[in-house]
Design an enzyme around this catalytic site. Structure first.
Site, PDB file in Angstrom:
ATOM      1  N   GLU A   1       5.057  -3.269  -9.183  1.00  0.00           N
ATOM      2  CA  GLU A   1       3.966  -2.447  -8.647  1.00  0.00           C
ATOM      3  C   GLU A   1       3.282  -3.149  -7.471  1.00  0.00           C
ATOM      4  OE1 GLU A   1       2.798   0.253  -8.142  1.00  0.00           O
ATOM      5  OE2 GLU A   1       1.704   1.157  -9.782  1.00  0.00           O
ATOM      6  N   ASP A   2       2.640  -2.365  -6.641  1.00  0.00           N
ATOM      7  CA  ASP A   2       1.920  -2.945  -5.507  1.00  0.00           C
ATOM      8  C   ASP A   2       0.547  -3.464  -5.929  1.00  0.00           C
ATOM      9  OD1 ASP A   2       1.184  -0.312  -6.009  1.00  0.00           O
ATOM     10  OD2 ASP A   2       0.749   0.163  -3.925  1.00  0.00           O
TER      11      ASP A   2
ATOM     12  N   ASP B   1      -5.334  -1.611 -10.164  1.00  0.00           N
ATOM     13  CA  ASP B   1      -6.722  -1.314  -9.816  1.00  0.00           C
ATOM     14  C   ASP B   1      -7.465  -1.062 -11.136  1.00  0.00           C
ATOM     15  OD1 ASP B   1      -9.049  -0.407  -8.625  1.00  0.00           O
ATOM     16  OD2 ASP B   1      -8.076   0.951  -7.241  1.00  0.00           O
TER      17      ASP B   1
ATOM     18  N   LYS C   1       4.846   5.606  -4.580  1.00  0.00           N
ATOM     19  CA  LYS C   1       5.542   5.089  -3.408  1.00  0.00           C
ATOM     20  C   LYS C   1       5.076   3.685  -3.051  1.00  0.00           C
ATOM     21  CE  LYS C   1       5.011   9.728  -1.559  1.00  0.00           C
ATOM     22  NZ  LYS C   1       4.216  10.484  -0.559  1.00  0.00           N
ATOM     23  N   GLY C   2       3.941   3.276  -3.609  1.00  0.00           N
ATOM     24  CA  GLY C   2       3.293   2.039  -3.181  1.00  0.00           C
ATOM     25  C   GLY C   2       4.143   0.785  -3.257  1.00  0.00           C
TER      26      GLY C   2
ATOM     27  N   LYS D   1      -6.755  -6.398  -8.735  1.00  0.00           N
ATOM     28  CA  LYS D   1      -8.200  -6.252  -8.497  1.00  0.00           C
ATOM     29  C   LYS D   1      -8.891  -6.229  -9.844  1.00  0.00           C
ATOM     30  CE  LYS D   1      -8.866  -3.165  -4.526  1.00  0.00           C
ATOM     31  NZ  LYS D   1      -9.223  -1.772  -4.226  1.00  0.00           N
TER      32      LYS D   1
ATOM     33  N   ASP E   1      -1.322   2.764   0.693  1.00  0.00           N
ATOM     34  CA  ASP E   1      -1.785   3.789   1.631  1.00  0.00           C
ATOM     35  C   ASP E   1      -3.261   4.120   1.469  1.00  0.00           C
ATOM     36  OD1 ASP E   1      -1.350   5.145  -0.959  1.00  0.00           O
ATOM     37  OD2 ASP E   1      -1.865   6.950   0.169  1.00  0.00           O
TER      38      ASP E   1
ATOM     39  N   PHE F   1     -11.038  -1.774  -0.280  1.00  0.00           N
ATOM     40  CA  PHE F   1      -9.971  -0.783  -0.131  1.00  0.00           C
ATOM     41  C   PHE F   1      -8.910  -1.354   0.808  1.00  0.00           C
ATOM     42  CE2 PHE F   1      -9.140   3.753  -1.030  1.00  0.00           C
ATOM     43  CZ  PHE F   1      -7.925   3.863  -0.371  1.00  0.00           C
ATOM     44  N   VAL F   2      -7.742  -1.670   0.249  1.00  0.00           N
ATOM     45  CA  VAL F   2      -6.697  -2.308   1.059  1.00  0.00           C
ATOM     46  C   VAL F   2      -5.500  -1.386   1.283  1.00  0.00           C
ATOM     47  CG1 VAL F   2      -7.320  -4.686   0.508  1.00  0.00           C
ATOM     48  CG2 VAL F   2      -5.747  -3.453  -1.009  1.00  0.00           C
TER      49      VAL F   2
ATOM     50  N   ARG G   1       1.217   2.742   5.173  1.00  0.00           N
ATOM     51  CA  ARG G   1       2.189   2.085   4.282  1.00  0.00           C
ATOM     52  C   ARG G   1       3.115   1.151   5.060  1.00  0.00           C
ATOM     53  NH1 ARG G   1       1.941   4.706  -0.779  1.00  0.00           N
ATOM     54  NH2 ARG G   1       1.606   6.944  -0.711  1.00  0.00           N
TER      55      ARG G   1
HETATM   56  C1  PRP Z   1      -1.821   3.502  -6.394  1.00  0.00           C
HETATM   57  C2  PRP Z   1      -1.139   2.156  -6.448  1.00  0.00           C
HETATM   58  C3  PRP Z   1      -0.857   1.970  -7.923  1.00  0.00           C
HETATM   59  C4  PRP Z   1      -2.057   2.651  -8.568  1.00  0.00           C
HETATM   60  C5  PRP Z   1      -3.067   1.630  -8.991  1.00  0.00           C
HETATM   61  O1  PRP Z   1      -0.834   4.508  -6.441  1.00  0.00           O
HETATM   62  O2  PRP Z   1       0.079   2.180  -5.714  1.00  0.00           O
HETATM   63  O3  PRP Z   1       0.331   2.613  -8.307  1.00  0.00           O
HETATM   64  O4  PRP Z   1      -2.621   3.518  -7.564  1.00  0.00           O
HETATM   65  O5  PRP Z   1      -4.240   2.227  -9.483  1.00  0.00           O
HETATM   66  P1  PRP Z   1      -4.687   2.195 -10.996  1.00  0.00           P
HETATM   67  O6  PRP Z   1      -4.520   0.774 -11.505  1.00  0.00           O
HETATM   68  O7  PRP Z   1      -6.120   2.607 -10.929  1.00  0.00           O
HETATM   69  O8  PRP Z   1      -3.842   3.162 -11.766  1.00  0.00           O
HETATM   70  P2  PRP Z   1      -1.114   6.017  -5.988  1.00  0.00           P
HETATM   71  O9  PRP Z   1      -1.431   6.825  -7.188  1.00  0.00           O
HETATM   72  O10 PRP Z   1      -2.100   6.007  -4.865  1.00  0.00           O
HETATM   73  O11 PRP Z   1       0.298   6.527  -5.472  1.00  0.00           O
HETATM   74  P3  PRP Z   1       1.186   5.846  -4.319  1.00  0.00           P
HETATM   75  O12 PRP Z   1       1.812   4.624  -4.910  1.00  0.00           O
HETATM   76  O13 PRP Z   1       2.201   6.888  -3.982  1.00  0.00           O
HETATM   77  O14 PRP Z   1       0.274   5.524  -3.166  1.00  0.00           O
HETATM   78 MG    MG Z   2      -1.741   5.663  -3.035  1.00  0.00          MG
HETATM   79 MN    MN Z   3       1.312   3.597  -6.652  1.00  0.00          MN
END
Ligand code: PRP
Ligand code: MG
Ligand code: MN
Length: 180
Positions: free
Chosen positions: A98-99, A102, A42-43, A130, A158, A151-152, A164
């Site tokens: 993508e948001d 990480d 959802k990010g 990051k 979220d 942690f943002v 969000r």
């Molecule tokens: C978060 C973020 C990215 C991913 C990044 O999603 O939105 O999609 O983690 O992390 P990574 O590079 O370590 O894979 P999350 O799984 O929290 O789901 P969300 O988008 O629904 O919050």
């Molecule tokens: Mg998430």
């Molecule tokens: Mn995500």
């Protein structure tokens, strides 16, 4: 500001300006070609909505839902596909939106997965990067901001599904997630 938040990292104005610059970079690269945006739920919801409205090309979009974090603040390293594409991307100019990158686990998995469907072009556009946290080798083609390892939340991102809807990006206080 919410008591669980420490400070604003990126203001609404800074984000808006940078999103339009990313859209301009994409327009310069693809000229008048059609684009297919994939938002990762959802990010990326807020980012993809803003980005596609800045792009003047003919844009088709779809969502994929994958999850690696769930309710925890730590990545499990396992990517699950919860919703796949509704359309065929063969021969298309595809941009994964993508948001945040990480550890890179989510995007690495998605990139390899989508590459097999033979898009003409497969690019990654990510608002936040990051690099300090990277565990797998993956780079975005378009990056909004490179940020430190904090942690943002906000602008789609979220913490246990909260925040969000913030129009800015803020840093969560350590004590808010230390015991989660
Ligand atoms: C978060 C973020 C990215 C991913 C990044 O999603 O939105 O999609 O983690 O992390 P990574 O590079 O370590 O894979 P999350 O799984 O929290 O789901 P969300 O988008 O629904 O919050
Ligand atoms: Mg998430
Ligand atoms: Mn995500």
């Amino acid at each position: 500001m919410n008591k669980d938040l420490k400070k604003i990292l990126l203001t609404e104005e800074e984000i808006k300006k940078r999103v339009c610059e990313l859209a301009q970079d994409i327009m310069n690269d693809f000229k008048d070609e059609e684009l297919f945006f994939i938002g990762v739920l959802k990010g990326s919801v807020v980012f993809v909505a803003d980005l596609m409205r800045c792009v003047k090309n003919d844009v088709t979009m779809d969502f994929m839902a994958v999850s690696s974090y769930g309710l925890s603040s730590q990545t499990s390293g396992v990517v699950r596909i919860l919703k796949d594409l509704d359309f065929d991307i063969e021969g298309k100019n595809v941009i994964i939106v993508e948001d945040i990158i990480d550890t890179g686990t989510t995007l690495k998995y998605l990139y390899e997965y989508l590459k097999k469907r033979n898009p003409k072009v497969l690019k990654i556009c990510c608002l936040l990067d990051k690099p300090e946290r990277r565990k797998v080798d993956i780079k975005a083609d378009y990056i909004g901001f490179t940020i430190p390892d904090e942690f943002v939340v906000g602008y789609g991102l979220d913490f246990a599904e909260r925040f969000r809807n913030l129009p800015y990006i803020a840093v969560v206080k350590e004590e808010a997630y230390a015991n989660k």
